[in-house]
Each structure stands twice: as C-alpha cells, then as structure tokens.
Design an enzyme around this catalytic site. Sequence first.
Site, PDB file in Angstrom:
ATOM      1  N   GLY A  87      -0.981  -1.978   6.424  1.00 15.98           N
ATOM      2  CA  GLY A  87      -0.910  -3.220   7.123  1.00 15.98           C
ATOM      3  C   GLY A  87      -2.084  -4.247   7.345  1.00 15.98           C
ATOM      4  N   THR A 134       0.736  -1.087  -0.142  1.00 10.07           N
ATOM      5  CA  THR A 134      -0.003  -0.075  -0.129  1.00 10.07           C
ATOM      6  C   THR A 134       0.848   1.282  -0.070  1.00 10.07           C
ATOM      7  OG1 THR A 134      -1.595  -1.132   1.195  1.00 10.07           O
ATOM      8  CG2 THR A 134      -1.460   1.134   1.503  1.00 10.07           C
ATOM      9  N   ARG A 164     -14.119  -7.583   0.082  1.00 13.76           N
ATOM     10  CA  ARG A 164     -13.579  -7.261   1.339  1.00 13.76           C
ATOM     11  C   ARG A 164     -13.052  -5.763   1.084  1.00 13.76           C
ATOM     12  NH1 ARG A 164      -8.079  -5.556   2.625  1.00 13.76           N
ATOM     13  NH2 ARG A 164      -7.742  -5.688   4.618  1.00 13.76           N
ATOM     14  N   VAL A 165     -13.035  -4.913   2.199  1.00 18.47           N
ATOM     15  CA  VAL A 165     -12.239  -3.490   2.164  1.00 18.47           C
ATOM     16  C   VAL A 165     -11.626  -3.372   3.191  1.00 18.47           C
ATOM     17  CG1 VAL A 165     -12.773  -1.179   1.806  1.00 18.47           C
ATOM     18  CG2 VAL A 165     -14.256  -2.504   0.517  1.00 18.47           C
ATOM     19  N   GLY A 166     -10.322  -2.971   3.194  1.00 19.30           N
ATOM     20  CA  GLY A 166      -9.545  -2.695   4.355  1.00 19.30           C
ATOM     21  C   GLY A 166      -9.766  -1.389   5.001  1.00 19.30           C
ATOM     22  N   ASP A 167      -8.760  -0.977   5.889  1.00 17.91           N
ATOM     23  CA  ASP A 167      -8.554   0.063   6.584  1.00 17.91           C
ATOM     24  C   ASP A 167      -8.395   1.412   5.635  1.00 17.91           C
ATOM     25  OD1 ASP A 167      -6.185  -0.989   6.304  1.00 17.91           O
ATOM     26  OD2 ASP A 167      -5.262   0.946   7.393  1.00 17.91           O
TER      27      ASP A 167
HETATM   28  N1  ASP Z   1      -4.078  -1.917   4.850  1.00 16.31           N
HETATM   29  C1  ASP Z   1      -4.266  -2.545   3.454  1.00 16.31           C
HETATM   30  C2  ASP Z   1      -5.417  -3.310   3.725  1.00 16.31           C
HETATM   31  O1  ASP Z   1      -5.832  -3.825   4.525  1.00 16.31           O
HETATM   32  C3  ASP Z   1      -3.115  -3.319   2.932  1.00 16.31           C
HETATM   33  C4  ASP Z   1      -1.868  -2.989   3.345  1.00 16.31           C
HETATM   34  O2  ASP Z   1      -1.512  -1.831   3.694  1.00 16.31           O
HETATM   35  O3  ASP Z   1      -0.625  -3.450   2.954  1.00 16.31           O
HETATM   36  O4  ASP Z   1      -6.308  -3.358   2.748  1.00 16.31           O
END
Ligand code: ASP
Length: 310
Positions: A228, A176, A204-207
């Site tokens: 992360g 990211t 799925r969606v992350g932060d």
């Molecule tokens: N934080 C991102 C997610 O969970 C992935 C990443 O930062 O590597 O989608």
Amino acid sequence: MTFALPKWTLVIHGGAGSMTRDNLRAEEDQAARAALSAALDAGAFILRDGGAALDAVQAAVRVLEDDPHFNAGRGSVFTAEGRIECDAAIMSGSDLNAGAVAGVRATRNPIALAREVMDRSTHVFLAGAGADSFGRAHDIEAAEPEWFETAERRRQLDEILADPDLPFDSAMKYGTVGAVAVDADGHVAAATSTGGLTGKKWGRVGDSPLIGAGTYADDRAAAVSCTGAGEYFIRLGVAHEICARVRLGGWNIEDAADTLIAELGDMGGKGGVIVVSPDGSGGWAFNTRAMYRAMATHETAPEIAIYGDE
Ligand code: ASP
C-alpha cells in the site's frame, strides 16, 4: 502405522489497489490468479515436505518477482527518471534475523539478495549500487535493466508524469508482492518485494524493505507483509505494531490486522496486510477496493481472491 503430515500455512499477496471486475480485463484476472497459484505451489512444495517457512516465503516471492505483471523484480514500476529500483526484505521469526535491500537495479531477484544479506553479511540493510555489488560478489544472479522493463509500466509512468496528483491506487492494478508462512516446527517468516511507486523520485524508499514497517516476523507473535501507500505504513510501523499487539497485548492476529488497517485508514492511508501466527491461523485485511491474495494450509485447498467481495 500412521504418519502425521507437517502442519503449515502460507499466505501471499500481489498488491492492494483499485481493481474491479469492470477495470480488470479477463486475461489480466486469469493471469494474476495463475501467478498466485504458481507462487502458492512453490511455497507449499517446501512446507509440505517439512521445509522451513523462511525458504517457502522466498520461493513464493521469487515466482511473483519473475512474473512481469507484478510490481516486483521483472515488471517493476519506473522511477520519474525512467529507471527501475527494487526494494525487498525477508525475516525469520525464530531468531529475528533479517535482510533487506533498497534501490537495487541489477539483481534479478531482489528477495534472493535480501536473503543473502541476512545469511552472509553482518548487516541487515544494504542500499543502491553497493547492494548490487554485494550480490555480484556472492554470485547472486544479475540482470540487465531491460529484464525488468515492460511496456505497460512505461505507459503507467507516462500517465503519472502527465498527472502527478493521481492518488496512490487509482491506476494500480498489479502491485508489490509478499508472503508469510508458518512451518511444521511453528516457525514463522515474512518476505516482501516491490518496485515501489510509479514516478518515485529522490531515492524514495517505501515500507516494503523496512524491517518493522512493511515486513516483520517473530515466533512470539506473527509474520506480516504489507502493501500500500508506504509512507503511512512506515509512520505506523505496521508490521511490527501488529506483532506487538499480539505479543504484548494478547490480541489475535485478525483483530491486530483489522485494527492496524483501520488506524492506517484514519490517517488517510490505503493498503493491506497478510498475516500468519505460529499457531497456524492466517489471513488478510485491506481497505483498498481489492488485493491480490491467496492462502493454503496443510488441510485446506488453495483460496485465491482479488476483489473485495470475494
Ligand atoms: N508499499 C509499497 C511502497 O510504498 C508499494 C505497494 O505496496 O504498492 O513502496
């Protein structure tokens, strides 16, 4: 007569993960440092001229989105179905204005789309095909699916599908991307862009695109961009929580960033953050082995690092 130069600070990241000098090839190491340097230059060019932090973070992230090595825009990871779905968010600390998109498949620079949502819609967060249509209607540059795809990301999908229990950062070498900045007027801004997790399913969606989780900016506190294992960052509301500890608790940004990453680790989460404060201080914290990261200010030369011991 003397002229005061604009004061500014810019911090960027290209993802936290398990990179070491043994598992990252010299060419990969050099390519990453060159990309981080180019992204810093793009943002610094704006800030040096007295430009806005908001424009600087967008410009820096755009460079990393276009670089095929990072997990954002071109070079994003594949979903379990073999598609690419990008997420991005941007936030302005002066007015708490924000824009975000998730599951974008046909927009070349998701961060430009997030900015457009912020500037030209009455909404904050658009998802899926609707977000891409909004971009088309607003002349945001589109891209075919092939633009985003790379052979290395295909290989990583095959690896994950063969062993779905691989931990978050075991195979992760490029991640990211994000940027945070403070400009000469003391305004802060944050931007984050990602393809999410390899092999993600079910929409799925992350932060990263969630305002308050992976991205937050508030002139009364700080600007934060995270990277992360997104599920942990969402549960802790990391980006907003760092700002809250600064604004309400009187913490400095370094203690707030270190503490939130420690709390994330206590929950079993891995990752990192970059932070700046309106007073010009900036830095990072992470609990992975490494994080692509770089920082420049009006008075210091660019600092670019990857491994934990740098
Ligand atoms: N934080 C991102 C997610 O969970 C992935 C990443 O930062 O590597 O989608």
